[in-house]
Design an enzyme around this catalytic site. Structure first.
Site, mmCIF file in Angstrom:
data_model
loop_
_atom_site.group_PDB
_atom_site.id
_atom_site.type_symbol
_atom_site.label_atom_id
_atom_site.label_comp_id
_atom_site.label_asym_id
_atom_site.label_seq_id
_atom_site.Cartn_x
_atom_site.Cartn_y
_atom_site.Cartn_z
ATOM 1 N N HIS A 319 0.739 -1.187 0.241
ATOM 2 C CA HIS A 319 0.121 -0.043 0.126
ATOM 3 C C HIS A 319 0.882 1.206 -0.018
ATOM 4 C CE1 HIS A 319 -4.366 -1.439 0.931
ATOM 5 N NE2 HIS A 319 -3.474 -2.407 1.377
ATOM 6 N N HIS A 362 -4.039 -0.843 11.704
ATOM 7 C CA HIS A 362 -3.456 0.546 11.955
ATOM 8 C C HIS A 362 -3.782 1.047 13.210
ATOM 9 C CE1 HIS A 362 -2.830 4.847 10.216
ATOM 10 N NE2 HIS A 362 -1.553 4.471 10.675
ATOM 11 N N GLU A 368 -9.051 9.667 13.087
ATOM 12 C CA GLU A 368 -9.646 9.693 11.718
ATOM 13 C C GLU A 368 -11.136 9.722 11.871
ATOM 14 O OE1 GLU A 368 -8.321 6.042 10.090
ATOM 15 O OE2 GLU A 368 -5.945 6.686 10.299
ATOM 16 N N TYR A 377 -17.922 0.356 1.767
ATOM 17 C CA TYR A 377 -16.581 0.795 2.025
ATOM 18 C C TYR A 377 -15.927 -0.682 2.097
ATOM 19 C CZ TYR A 377 -12.481 2.138 4.655
ATOM 20 O OH TYR A 377 -11.202 2.233 5.089
ATOM 21 N N HIS A 391 -12.140 6.831 15.132
ATOM 22 C CA HIS A 391 -10.865 6.164 15.412
ATOM 23 C C HIS A 391 -9.904 6.957 15.883
ATOM 24 C CE1 HIS A 391 -12.551 3.105 12.335
ATOM 25 N NE2 HIS A 391 -13.156 2.573 13.671
ATOM 26 N N HIS A 397 -7.492 -0.023 14.492
ATOM 27 C CA HIS A 397 -8.796 -0.372 13.748
ATOM 28 C C HIS A 397 -8.266 -0.813 12.447
ATOM 29 C CE1 HIS A 397 -6.831 3.607 12.635
ATOM 30 N NE2 HIS A 397 -7.120 3.400 11.623
#
Length: 467
Positions: A319, A362, A368, A377, A391, A397
């Site tokens: 990523h 993460h 966030e 999503y 979060h 999360h």
């Protein structure tokens, strides 16, 4: 009448023209010759108009960040009656121990209900509710995050709104908006955003259709809802630096659209509601505040179509960090750290091989707050359009159990286009505190108290015992 104005307005929005660019100095006039030539404050402005400057930064701010607009209007803003305080129990602009709570857990909320247009209805201002925030408008530091749900037009009530506390970034989720500002009008359907800088008067209506029901009398059929990011910072939204990406990509300056001058010369009982330090104040006026015939400057509202975002992603493995999806940012005093970012997760190709393609697990040094505009999503089942999640800093999360299992077994030798929906994130360096409304665990509230159940199916890894 309000009905006839609504129908005429519907025809006009189909042919609205805009000024394109980002950070530009623009000029626009609704009447030829209304803009002064070669100066800002002539002894006599054409047509007897009044010159009025709106400053978006201090006079002495560096030229690269200095923002202001000169307006030429039928009547100066100073002409109004005394302010009257207006109650609004669900708005907040200061977040302290006595009026908010710590957000230590993973949190998710159901969408606010769409209002039905019954009775007199609720307009955009009265339909605002604060979910969380940090800092205060008084200190010009921090953010507030709000939701809105409304079914009555502000212009039909001769009402406008001014936010003295900060810039507003509005994300429509359901229902298209017509935003009337002092500098002109913007048609903002769901899937676009609009930014209203501090101290610019505006009104939010449901975007009318050509076949609008005359019996609606200014009420929105089915209601509208969405999200609002409010920044208390004295800095304004800007495009993120692209670094090694180069000169092109992400949100392109060409795709930001600003209004052309538009005005109305209407007398009547008008109200401008100002939010200052989180409190609302009404000031009566005898004429519409939307009376700017011409203007020039770079302190201007604008809109952006999220479908035009140029997405960047990995084409090999792994990523890239979510910062590659940043549309707009407000820098902080700390180099490389944003006060707040507006980030989107739009339809895009995912082609990284040998890679877990959904968002990874993460723990962030930023808070966030996420919302979903449409569809689904790719990291969560049960996150629905109009819903939201938070979060906080350091709060773990990531994908739910079902998403993890599916993505762990997916064939990554082939590219896949994600077209299921568009999500977004307000990401801030601030710890966000919850309002009483957001923390309400009762059935009357929106809080999803079963949110944490989505991770319970994750199986613990086992390491083979060596003999």
């Amino acid at each position: 009448s309000s009905n006839s104005r609504r129908l005429v307005r519907a025809e006009e929005t189909a042919t609205m023209r805009y000024l394109r660019g980002f950070g530009n100095s623009f000029e626009s006039e609704a009447v030829d010759g209304a803009l002064p030539e070669g100066q800002n404050t002539p002894q006599r402005v054409a047509h007897g108009l009044y010159a009025e400057q709106l400053s978006g930064t201090a006079f002495t701010a560096p030229r690269s960040t200095n923002q202001r607009t000169w307006m030429y209007r039928l009547e100066p803003s100073v002409v109004h009656a005394k302010h009257r305080k207006r109650p609004h129990a669900r708005l907040q602009a200061k977040f302290e121990e006595h009026n908010s709570s710590v957000a230590i857990d993973q949190l998710r909320w159901r969408p606010p209900p769409l209002l039905s247009g019954a009775n007199e209805g609720t307009d955009w201002v009265d339909g605002l509710v604060t979910m969380c925030g940090s800092g205060s408008a008084e200190e010009k530091d921090g953010v507030a995050i709000h939701l809105y749900s409304f079914d009555a037009d502000m212009t039909s009530r001769n009402r406008a709104f001014v936010n003295a506390d900060g810039d507003l970034l509005i994300v429509p989720q359901s229902g298209d908006l017509l935003v009337t500002t002092e500098l002109g009008r913007l048609s903002v359907p769901a899937g676009e955003i609009v930014v209203i800088p501090r101290n610019i008067a505006f009104a939010v209506d449901h975007q009318p259709e050509l076949a609008a029901d005359p019996a609606a009398n200014g009420r929105s059929s089915g209601g509208c809802r969405g999200y609002v990011l409010e920044s208390f910072s004295s800095a304004h939204f800007r495009l993120p630096d692209l670094g090694p990406i180069g000169a092109n990509g992400l949100a392109e300056p060409r795709d930001f659209e600003h209004p052309c001058a538009w005005f109305e010369d209407r007398a009547g009982e008008f109200t401008v509601t100002t939010k200052m330090l989180g409190e609302l104040f009404d000031r009566p006026r005898a004429h519409s505040v939307f009376d700017v015939v011409a203007w020039r400057g770079n302190y201007v509202p604008y809109k952006f179509d999220l479908a035009k975002f140029v997405t960047v992603n990995s084409v090999s493995v792994d990523h890239l960090d979510p910062s590659i999806f940043t549309v707009l940012t407000i820098p902080s005093s700390e180099p490389g750290v944003a006060s707040v970012d507006f980030v989107i997760f739009p339809p895009r190709w995912m082609c990284a091989e040998h890679t877990f393609r959904p968002p990874y697990y993460h723990r962030n040094c930023m808070s966030e707050f996420m919302g979903l505009i449409d569809g689904g999503y790719d990291a969560k089942v049960g996150f629905v359009p109009g819903g939201s999640s938070l979060h906080g800093i350091g709060v773990p999360h990531g994908p739910d159990a079902a998403t993890f299992e599916a993505a762990s077994c997916a064939d990554t030798s082939k590219p896949v286009k994600f077209t299921a929906g568009t999500a977004f994130m307000f990401e801030t360096r601030c710890h966000l505190r919850l309002t009483a409304f957001a923390a309400d665990e009762s059935e009357a509230g929106l809080l999803d108290t079963a949110y944490a159940e989505c991770w319970k199916g994750l199986r613990r890894a086992t390491i083979p015992v060596r003999e």
